[in-house]
Design an enzyme around this catalytic site. Structure first.
Site, PDB file in Angstrom:
ATOM      1  N   GLY A 102       0.707  -1.493   0.309  1.00 56.19           N
ATOM      2  CA  GLY A 102       0.126  -0.143   0.399  1.00 56.19           C
ATOM      3  C   GLY A 102       1.020   1.105   0.105  1.00 56.19           C
ATOM      4  N   THR A 103       0.208   2.282   0.379  1.00 60.09           N
ATOM      5  CA  THR A 103       0.618   4.028   0.473  1.00 60.09           C
ATOM      6  C   THR A 103       0.741   3.572   1.788  1.00 60.09           C
ATOM      7  OG1 THR A 103      -0.017   4.558  -1.861  1.00 60.09           O
ATOM      8  CG2 THR A 103       0.481   5.706  -0.643  1.00 60.09           C
ATOM      9  N   TRP A 131      10.073  32.442   9.234  1.00 57.45           N
ATOM     10  CA  TRP A 131      10.939  33.465   8.127  1.00 57.45           C
ATOM     11  C   TRP A 131      11.297  33.023   7.105  1.00 57.45           C
ATOM     12  CZ3 TRP A 131      11.404  38.264   9.732  1.00 57.45           C
ATOM     13  CH2 TRP A 131      12.043  39.239   9.364  1.00 57.45           C
ATOM     14  N   GLU A 171       5.129  35.875   9.033  1.00 63.33           N
ATOM     15  CA  GLU A 171       6.120  36.509   9.597  1.00 63.33           C
ATOM     16  C   GLU A 171       6.093  37.517   8.839  1.00 63.33           C
ATOM     17  OE1 GLU A 171      10.153  35.325  11.447  1.00 63.33           O
ATOM     18  OE2 GLU A 171       8.338  33.353  12.370  1.00 63.33           O
ATOM     19  N   ALA A 238       9.043  35.611  22.708  1.00 63.72           N
ATOM     20  CA  ALA A 238      10.071  36.868  23.056  1.00 63.72           C
ATOM     21  C   ALA A 238      10.839  36.112  23.133  1.00 63.72           C
ATOM     22  CB  ALA A 238       8.956  36.244  24.196  1.00 63.72           C
ATOM     23  N   TYR A 239      11.808  36.773  22.265  1.00 66.41           N
ATOM     24  CA  TYR A 239      12.976  36.827  21.959  1.00 66.41           C
ATOM     25  C   TYR A 239      13.556  37.350  20.825  1.00 66.41           C
ATOM     26  CZ  TYR A 239      11.029  32.169  19.637  1.00 66.41           C
ATOM     27  OH  TYR A 239      10.186  31.653  18.772  1.00 66.41           O
ATOM     28  N   ASP A 240      14.914  36.934  20.700  1.00 67.67           N
ATOM     29  CA  ASP A 240      15.798  37.973  19.622  1.00 67.67           C
ATOM     30  C   ASP A 240      15.091  39.809  19.361  1.00 67.67           C
ATOM     31  OD1 ASP A 240      16.699  35.684  18.355  1.00 67.67           O
ATOM     32  OD2 ASP A 240      14.706  35.644  16.673  1.00 67.67           O
ATOM     33  N   TRP A 378      11.919  27.450  21.280  1.00 67.21           N
ATOM     34  CA  TRP A 378      12.582  27.524  20.019  1.00 67.21           C
ATOM     35  C   TRP A 378      14.103  27.283  20.295  1.00 67.21           C
ATOM     36  CZ3 TRP A 378      10.970  26.798  14.358  1.00 67.21           C
ATOM     37  CH2 TRP A 378      12.119  27.000  14.148  1.00 67.21           C
TER      38      TRP A 378
END
Length: 423
Positions: A102-103, A131, A171, A238-240, A378
């Site tokens: 089958g698949t 991004w 983004e 809440a970073y970068d 992340w």
């Protein structure tokens, strides 16, 4: 030390947070039920299986409530498609047969489904965009026809792959029109999720979330109240807050501004969270995103100071996996006003801003006091294991995590092994 009054205020806030999270989420926009406990979500990247050698089985699945599988790409006509079919559903892992009838789905898709069977509280969501792949969102969201195509395509992948929801990482919407179209796009996806559930999943509530900006130039364009109605989770990135684009070294993910060192805190999480809440987003739908990496600065005298270059990194310049930090010879320091940490080596004059386990504990306590919905990280491949794991630290600090079960029954998946529940 907190005064008696401050302790009382903190106790009231904590009780309010617990009360808020003890109630299932509801709204008139189709979000009928979501887990009542805290989220402890983590992004898993399909490219992580290569050089990083981080496979789905490496996830600390028993500690995670949601895996955000990233990323799918989107065309201007709204069609969703895989950017790496080998990683997603072709790679054969140990135990996978080349002679199945089958698949069938293999790759990360099969591995994540098997993890779901072993960890029934771990949900897997299909993350679209990011991004690099946000370019076509404005076109895909611009008309009813393209929004419908997007919704049908996204939900199609979700049911084929045996996932539990959709996460959209646009983004970023650039103006009021795009922001409104984003809401319309999300409403179309919510409607398609509910339609699929009514027909094939006994009305099960599949999840819908977004990755949301923490910078005011981007979040001030959003339709907060409307997002709050249609979404289960708003995962705040809440970073970068500081990096190669900055004029000074700075904290990557600080909670507060530091008036005594404003160069080090050009942005802060507290302002962002308050903006979302003031705009009409229920606090317990906001999930605090945190980095499992650090951003580096070269030839600097310290935090909030000039620098010259960002140096190398684990996989790209200026970014170091958390598992590589702190570097030998560097001392970890924390700004107790801003609630941000960094390492500094006076001999090399390198500064790297990153979250420590102690800072994760501080952030978890803070988000509980705010009545927020949990944590997001992340991304998984950069993590340490054991007591130094940021994901584990969050898991332990949150306590009562979302215990709603994932969904395993996908009778019209195009893959036979998922249709049969891998049995």
């Amino acid at each position: 030390m907190l005064s008696f009054v401050k302790k009382s205020i903190a106790l009231v806030a904590a009780l309010q947070a617990v009360t808020a999270l003890a109630t299932p989420i509801s709204s008139e926009a189709g979000v009928e039920k979501r887990g009542s406990g805290f989220a402890n979500a983590v992004y898993f990247t399909n490219w992580g299986i290569y050089g990083r050698n981080f496979q789905p089985a490496d996830l600390p699945a028993s500690e995670i409530t949601h895996v955000l599988y990233s990323f799918m790409n989107v065309r201007a006509d709204g069609t969703i498609f895989s950017g790496d079919t080998y990683a997603d559903y072709e790679k054969h892992y140990a135990g996978d047969s080349w002679n199945d009838v089958g698949t069938n789905a293999y790759g990360c898709v099969k591995q994540l489904y098997l993890l779901k069977k072993q960890n029934r509280n771990m949900k897997v969501m299909l993350s679209i965009g990011g991004w690099t792949w946000s370019t076509n969102f404005p076109a895909a969201a611009s008309s009813a026809a393209t929004r419908k195509t997007f919704a049908q395509s996204a939900v199609g992948f979700m049911k084929d792959w045996g996932f539990d929801g959709i996460d959209i990482d646009w983004e970023y919407p650039a103006d009021a029109t795009q922001a409104q179209n984003m809401v319309l796009l999300l409403q179309a996806v919510r409607s398609e999720l509910d339609s699929y559930a009514a027909q094939y999943a006994k009305g099960h509530h599949f999840l819908l979330s977004i990755a949301a900006p923490a910078g005011p130039d981007n979040y001030n364009k959003l339709k907060f109240a409307e997002l709050g109605k249609v979404l289960d989770y708003i995962n705040l990135m809440a970073y970068d807050y500081a990096g190669s684009w900055s004029n000074y070294t700075g904290h990557d993910a600080n909670i507060y501004a530091n008036p005594q060192n404003p160069n080090a805190t050009p942005y802060n999480t507290d302002d962002a969270v308050q903006a979302y809440i003031n705009g009409g987003v229920p606090a317990n739908k906001i999930v605090l995103g945190m980095p499992i990496y650090g951003r580096s600065f070269q030839q600097t005298e310290g935090i909030g100071k000039p620098y010259n270059g960002i140096g190398s990194g684990s996989w790209e310049n200026g970014i170091w996996d958390y598992k590589a930090l702190p570097k030998a010879g560097a001392t970890v320091k924390c700004d107790d006003t801003a609630k941000g940490c960094y390492s500094y080596d006076p001999s090399t004059k390198e500064l790297i801003s990153f979250d420590t386990p102690a800072m994760i504990s501080t952030k978890v306590s803070w988000l509980k006091g705010k009545g927020l919905g949990g944590t997001m990280f992340w991304e998984a491949s950069a993590s340490k294991k054991g007591s130094d794991s940021l994901i584990s630290t969050s898991h332990q600090g949150l306590g009562s995590q979302d215990s709603t079960q994932n969904y395993l029954d996908y009778p019209n998946s195009k893959y036979d092994n998922i249709k049969k529940g891998m049995n």
